[in-house]
Write a protein that holds these residues in place. Sequence first.
Motif, PDB file in Angstrom:
ATOM      1  N   ARG A 187       3.766   5.673  -5.563  1.00 15.22           N
ATOM      2  CA  ARG A 187       3.735   5.697  -7.018  1.00 15.22           C
ATOM      3  C   ARG A 187       2.656   6.653  -7.517  1.00 15.22           C
ATOM      4  O   ARG A 187       2.857   7.390  -8.485  1.00 15.22           O
ATOM      5  CB  ARG A 187       3.479   4.281  -7.550  1.00 15.22           C
ATOM      6  CG  ARG A 187       3.672   4.167  -9.060  1.00 15.22           C
ATOM      7  CD  ARG A 187       3.365   2.747  -9.553  1.00 15.22           C
ATOM      8  NE  ARG A 187       4.180   1.773  -8.839  1.00 15.22           N
ATOM      9  CZ  ARG A 187       3.702   0.865  -8.022  1.00 15.22           C
ATOM     10  NH1 ARG A 187       2.385   0.809  -7.797  1.00 15.22           N
ATOM     11  NH2 ARG A 187       4.504  -0.011  -7.422  1.00 15.22           N
ATOM     12  N   GLN A 188       1.502   6.646  -6.835  1.00 16.86           N
ATOM     13  CA  GLN A 188       0.412   7.531  -7.243  1.00 16.86           C
ATOM     14  C   GLN A 188       0.779   8.989  -7.033  1.00 16.86           C
ATOM     15  O   GLN A 188       0.338   9.867  -7.781  1.00 16.86           O
ATOM     16  CB  GLN A 188      -0.856   7.181  -6.472  1.00 16.86           C
ATOM     17  CG  GLN A 188      -1.461   5.846  -6.876  1.00 16.86           C
ATOM     18  CD  GLN A 188      -2.630   5.466  -6.001  1.00 16.86           C
ATOM     19  OE1 GLN A 188      -2.843   6.059  -4.945  1.00 16.86           O
ATOM     20  NE2 GLN A 188      -3.402   4.464  -6.444  1.00 16.86           N
ATOM     21  N   ARG A 189       1.603   9.262  -6.000  1.00 19.48           N
ATOM     22  CA  ARG A 189       2.018  10.663  -5.774  1.00 19.48           C
ATOM     23  C   ARG A 189       3.036  11.126  -6.788  1.00 19.48           C
ATOM     24  O   ARG A 189       3.063  12.296  -7.181  1.00 19.48           O
ATOM     25  CB  ARG A 189       2.600  10.794  -4.351  1.00 19.48           C
ATOM     26  CG  ARG A 189       1.561  10.729  -3.240  1.00 19.48           C
ATOM     27  CD  ARG A 189       2.156  11.233  -1.935  1.00 19.48           C
ATOM     28  NE  ARG A 189       3.294  10.417  -1.527  1.00 19.48           N
ATOM     29  CZ  ARG A 189       3.225   9.353  -0.725  1.00 19.48           C
ATOM     30  NH1 ARG A 189       2.031   8.954  -0.288  1.00 19.48           N
ATOM     31  NH2 ARG A 189       4.307   8.682  -0.407  1.00 19.48           N
ATOM     32  N   THR A 190       3.903  10.217  -7.237  1.00 19.89           N
ATOM     33  CA  THR A 190       4.981  10.606  -8.159  1.00 19.89           C
ATOM     34  C   THR A 190       4.521  10.679  -9.609  1.00 19.89           C
ATOM     35  O   THR A 190       5.080  11.446 -10.403  1.00 19.89           O
ATOM     36  CB  THR A 190       6.154   9.637  -8.055  1.00 19.89           C
ATOM     37  OG1 THR A 190       5.680   8.296  -8.312  1.00 19.89           O
ATOM     38  CG2 THR A 190       6.774   9.687  -6.668  1.00 19.89           C
ATOM     39  N   GLU A 191       3.484   9.909  -9.977  1.00 18.92           N
ATOM     40  CA  GLU A 191       3.043   9.901 -11.376  1.00 18.92           C
ATOM     41  C   GLU A 191       2.581  11.269 -11.857  1.00 18.92           C
ATOM     42  O   GLU A 191       2.930  11.706 -12.959  1.00 18.92           O
ATOM     43  CB  GLU A 191       1.939   8.856 -11.566  1.00 18.92           C
ATOM     44  CG  GLU A 191       2.471   7.426 -11.600  1.00 18.92           C
ATOM     45  CD  GLU A 191       1.354   6.401 -11.735  1.00 18.92           C
ATOM     46  OE1 GLU A 191       0.190   6.829 -11.658  1.00 18.92           O
ATOM     47  OE2 GLU A 191       1.663   5.213 -11.907  1.00 18.92           O
TER      48      GLU A 191
ATOM     49  N   THR B  97       2.271   1.697  -3.484  1.00 20.42           N
ATOM     50  CA  THR B  97       1.231   2.164  -4.400  1.00 20.42           C
ATOM     51  C   THR B  97       0.930   3.641  -4.188  1.00 20.42           C
ATOM     52  O   THR B  97       0.790   4.415  -5.149  1.00 20.42           O
ATOM     53  CB  THR B  97      -0.052   1.337  -4.205  1.00 20.42           C
ATOM     54  OG1 THR B  97       0.231  -0.045  -4.437  1.00 20.42           O
ATOM     55  CG2 THR B  97      -1.141   1.796  -5.155  1.00 20.42           C
ATOM     56  N   ALA B  98       0.839   4.035  -2.908  1.00 18.40           N
ATOM     57  CA  ALA B  98       0.569   5.444  -2.601  1.00 18.40           C
ATOM     58  C   ALA B  98       1.707   6.337  -3.084  1.00 18.40           C
ATOM     59  O   ALA B  98       1.476   7.425  -3.634  1.00 18.40           O
ATOM     60  CB  ALA B  98       0.367   5.617  -1.093  1.00 18.40           C
TER      61      ALA B  98
ATOM     62  N   ARG C 167       0.834  -1.214   0.000  1.00 17.54           N
ATOM     63  CA  ARG C 167       0.000   0.000   0.000  1.00 17.54           C
ATOM     64  C   ARG C 167       0.861   1.253   0.000  1.00 17.54           C
ATOM     65  O   ARG C 167       0.535   2.239  -0.690  1.00 17.54           O
ATOM     66  CB  ARG C 167      -0.925  -0.009   1.215  1.00 17.54           C
ATOM     67  CG  ARG C 167      -2.070  -1.007   1.120  1.00 17.54           C
ATOM     68  CD  ARG C 167      -3.154  -0.697   2.140  1.00 17.54           C
ATOM     69  NE  ARG C 167      -2.628  -0.808   3.502  1.00 17.54           N
ATOM     70  CZ  ARG C 167      -2.663  -1.918   4.229  1.00 17.54           C
ATOM     71  NH1 ARG C 167      -3.186  -3.027   3.706  1.00 17.54           N
ATOM     72  NH2 ARG C 167      -2.191  -1.942   5.454  1.00 17.54           N
TER      73      ARG C 167
END
Length: 296
Positions: A287-291, A284-285, A281
């Motif tokens: 990765r979602q912030r960096t995308e 994933t969090a 988790r």
Amino acid sequence: MIEALLEPLAYDFMVRALATAVIAAVVCGVLSCWLVLIGWSLMGDAVSHAVLPGVVLAYIAGVPFAVGAVVFGFLAVGLIGLVRDTSRVKEDAAIGIVFTTLFAAGLVLISVTPSQTDLNHIIFGNLLGVSTGDLLQIGILAALTLAALLFKRRDFTLYAFDPTHAHAVGLNPRVLGAALLGLLALTAVVALQAVGVVLVVAMLIIPGSTAYLLTDRFSRMLLIAPATAAACAGAGIYASYYLDTATGAMVVLAQGCVFTLVYLFSPRQGVVSRTLSARRRRRTAARQRTEPMIGA
């Protein structure tokens, strides 16, 4: 492989030991589900130890061990309730006082009782010494206990989850609690001849705790606990045969090993599983912030 499975069954004492262990494991596994939910682990320990003087007195009187064990099991439950209800002593302290006193009395009786039989097997169990008569006695007690548990399972379950609601719908929580304690005493007698008074508490607690980590539904607990307990009983019997170790202890050790595996790797409650899930988790969090930053 087949020869390894069949070889121990060529001996009558091994067949009786296996049958006794499985019967005791199943009835203890079913009852352990309620003990774990209510939080009666210490009560199981108390009753299993408190039956010792009853067993010794039964030997002295020349009556079946189960008679003395049942009498002292109910006596222990009654004394705990008496001390709790008629004094300022709380339940956990009352349990400790009663079971340690009765257990000590049993040890004293063993030390002063002249006997050609090694009464220490009562403490540590003697699965390989179970006779046909003992097996029949264990089977009858187990069948009665299991039938009572299953017949009243809905009432016992409501009592375990919410005694107040049980009272509101017309049930008597005190009667239900007393009935469960009585069945606990009978179950302790069933498991006594399998693993002895020292290890009975393990068979009364480990299967239910294992099932509790594997499911959130009580109906599934009632299937998982006795199934894992019976499987561990068989595994422990075979392991003790080939490793030449204490039989009752191997049964309990097998249950402890299964609990450890479930504690670590249970899909939802396992320590390792939860740690890995938390890491996924976080990744994933992150990765979602960096995308969005990369896209910008």
